[in-house]
Design an enzyme around this catalytic site. Structure first.
Site, mmCIF file in Angstrom:
data_model
loop_
_atom_site.group_PDB
_atom_site.id
_atom_site.type_symbol
_atom_site.label_atom_id
_atom_site.label_comp_id
_atom_site.label_asym_id
_atom_site.label_seq_id
_atom_site.Cartn_x
_atom_site.Cartn_y
_atom_site.Cartn_z
ATOM 1 C CE LYS A 108 -3.062 1.989 2.684
ATOM 2 N NZ LYS A 108 -4.787 1.964 4.126
ATOM 3 C CG ASP A 243 -14.884 1.823 -0.834
ATOM 4 O OD1 ASP A 243 -15.873 2.434 -0.432
ATOM 5 O OD2 ASP A 243 -13.677 2.824 -0.949
HETATM 6 P P1 AMP Z 1 -9.483 5.308 1.242
HETATM 7 O O1 AMP Z 1 -9.975 5.939 1.367
HETATM 8 O O2 AMP Z 1 -8.399 4.956 1.531
HETATM 9 O O3 AMP Z 1 -10.937 3.587 1.259
HETATM 10 O O4 AMP Z 1 -9.844 5.475 -0.237
HETATM 11 C C1 AMP Z 1 -10.544 5.321 -1.493
HETATM 12 C C2 AMP Z 1 -10.458 5.510 -2.690
HETATM 13 O O5 AMP Z 1 -9.253 6.485 -3.061
HETATM 14 C C3 AMP Z 1 -10.195 3.860 -3.066
HETATM 15 O O6 AMP Z 1 -9.663 3.940 -4.044
HETATM 16 C C4 AMP Z 1 -7.978 4.769 -3.345
HETATM 17 O O7 AMP Z 1 -7.070 3.518 -3.943
HETATM 18 C C5 AMP Z 1 -8.161 5.674 -3.369
HETATM 19 N N1 AMP Z 1 -7.001 6.393 -2.912
HETATM 20 C C6 AMP Z 1 -6.976 7.040 -1.821
HETATM 21 N N2 AMP Z 1 -5.857 7.769 -1.284
HETATM 22 C C7 AMP Z 1 -4.996 7.466 -2.482
HETATM 23 C C8 AMP Z 1 -3.521 8.090 -2.983
HETATM 24 N N3 AMP Z 1 -3.379 9.125 -2.279
HETATM 25 N N4 AMP Z 1 -3.265 7.935 -4.805
HETATM 26 C C9 AMP Z 1 -4.851 7.406 -5.490
HETATM 27 N N5 AMP Z 1 -5.463 6.982 -4.843
HETATM 28 C C10 AMP Z 1 -6.038 7.208 -3.470
HETATM 29 MG MG MG Z 2 -9.905 1.377 0.750
#
Ligand code: AMP
Ligand code: MG
Length: 469
Positions: A108, A243
């Site tokens: 990650k 998700d």
């Molecule tokens: P999360 O809030 O961590 O569940 O992420 C929600 C979405 O945003 C997921 O598709 C992640 O892969 C994407 N995401 C979160 N942080 C990043 C980042 N720094 N770069 C690219 N995608 C991100």
């Molecule tokens: Mg997530």
């Protein structure tokens, strides 16, 4: 040594993922390696620490046989539908099959993918250390969770509100299949993919399930147990989007999560959860809502549609009683009760209401029950005494042992995590290692580590957490 990767996920059709190699980083340095987890995975910790292992954990060395994909998924974020999310900054290296069974290894923060949208694909050291500590603490608290295999500093800065040191977390999970993975294909009316995914999840996680309805029931039960366990330690996930709900029943996505200090059912930490959708007391309702989304993905696989809808609805409605039973089990144990009584729900609620009214610390109040000094946690100690009259009539000999094994002495308190991150930014990672050590045996706190059980002083209080980006 090399790692033998298995590829059951990438044996699924190509539209489940996008091939993706991690992007190399300039100066990898190992911050932490989880040796006992490495053993459970059948991996050699010495090799992982060495140059080849570190290069793999940093995404600089492509291990032979690794899958190397970003997984596709969709999801409801704060109730709003997003048809395409996917791994925007995570790369699945593959699956390893060791003494602990089949586990995914994901990097990650390993760089941009086709799902990155505007993001940089990276992570900084703060969220990586938070996830490492929180997930290992949850595991030690006997709560199903993804694990942290390693944290690696990349040597490259990441731009957030300000420039931060970049890091990568090697995350281990039973799988990374989410409710949102099913939603991705349901939204595209891709019945073949849904069917393949359902078969894959049954074979991998619920081999006793004989079809989509039994799969739904198994996931409902796993989530009921999981969320009851969260509630029993005061855990607030903070971003229970579909998700971020694993169909394997593990806690996943430690973004803005935190554990409560003083008990209040409305507690929220996440800076983006303005409406309190994911507040402590809302978590079971949100889990049921997410499971209803999951059910609607499975209905097309369930034969004649009117019966399928009725059966799926009944399976989702079974969440509430399953959760209630699991919740009562956990909180009965916290009170030291081995047997059941119709009044137990009221007894538990009576204590919690009084704790909320008296600013009582969640962890320390329950931990103090077996030591006879829980009343000290209450602004008005007689409020506890009034409640304890009923409790004492329910206790049986040996109750202290039951309570002691259900009530941790220490949790990863939010202000401690923030202090650890602050120290790491200043170049001192010793506080991180010390906190990790203490929360890895949460039922067994050495006298010399007592300070870790203290709630924050007013000036230490951290009331907001930010998404792990
Ligand atoms: P999360 O809030 O961590 O569940 O992420 C929600 C979405 O945003 C997921 O598709 C992640 O892969 C994407 N995401 C979160 N942080 C990043 C980042 N720094 N770069 C690219 N995608 C991100
Ligand atoms: Mg997530």
């Amino acid at each position: 040594m090399s790692i033998t990767f298995d590829t059951s996920y990438t044996d699924l059709p190509a539209r489940f993922y996008a091939p993706q190699a991690p992007a190399p980083v300039p100066a990898p340095r190992l911050i932490a390696l989880n040796e006992s987890l490495a053993r459970d995975l059948g991996l050699d910790a010495n090799w992982l620490r060495g140059p080849d292992g570190l290069a793999m954990l940093a995404g600089n060395r492509w291990p032979q046989g690794a899958a190397g994909v970003a997984q596709a998924y969709a999801g409801h974020q704060f109730g709003g539908w997003v048809p395409q999310l996917g791994d925007g900054r995570a790369v699945l290296l593959g699956e390893v099959v060791g003494p602990a069974g089949r586990r995914d290894i994901v990097l990650k923060g390993a760089g941009r993918t086709v799902f990155s949208r505007g993001g940089d694909g990276r992570a900084w050291i703060g969220p990586v250390l938070r996830e490492y500590i929180m997930s290992e603490a949850m595991h030690a608290l006997e709560i199903p969770t993804t694990r942290a295999l390693a944290a690696v500093a990349t040597g490259a800065p990441v731009l957030r509100e300000t420039s931060r040191p970049g890091a990568i977390l090697a995350r281990v999970a039973a799988s990374h299949i989410r409710v949102g993975t099913f939603q991705y294909f349901a939204a595209r009316n891709d019945i073949d993919a849904l069917s393949a995914l359902s078969d894959h999840v049954i074979a991998r996680h619920f081999p006793q399930a004989d079809g989509p309805l039994a799969l739904l029931t198994a996931v409902v039960n796993a989530q009921a147990d999981l969320v009851a366990r969260w509630m029993s330690v005061g855990f607030i996930h903070g971003v229970m989007n579909t998700d971020n709900m694993s169909v394997a029943g593990e806690t996943i996505d430690y973004g803005p999560c935190a554990m409560m200090d003083s008990y209040h059912p409305d507690t929220v930490y996440s800076s983006i959860d303005r409406g309190g959708r994911y507040a402590y007391a809302n978590q079971p309702k949100i889990a049921a809502w997410n499971l209803a989304q999951f059910a609607s993905c499975l209905v097309p696989l369930m034969g004649p549609q009117d019966t399928a809808i009725a059966e799926a609805t009944a399976a989702v409605n079974a969440f509430a009683p399953a959760y209630q039973a699991a919740y009562l089990d956990r909180f009965r144990a916290k009170l030291g009760l081995a047997d059941q009584d119709d009044g137990d729900g009221d007894l538990i609620a009576g204590l919690l209401d009084s704790m909320a009214a008296n600013g009582a610390d969640f962890t320390n109040t329950f931990n103090a029950l077996a030591h006879g000094n829980a009343r000290d946690q209450f602004i008005d100690p007689t409020a506890f005494d009034d409640w304890a009259v009923r409790w004492k009539t329910r206790r049986r000999p040996g109750w202290e042992d039951i309570a002691a094994s259900a009530n941790p002495a220490v949790i990863p308190r939010n202000h401690r995590i923030e202090q650890v991150i602050g120290a790491a930014l200043a170049g001192d990672e010793a506080p991180f290692h010390d906190l990790l050590r203490v929360v890895s045996t949460p039922f067994d706190l050495a006298e010399s580590d007592r300070a870790y059980s203290a709630p924050p002083r007013d000036e230490e209080r951290v009331l907001q957490t930010f998404c792990g980006t």
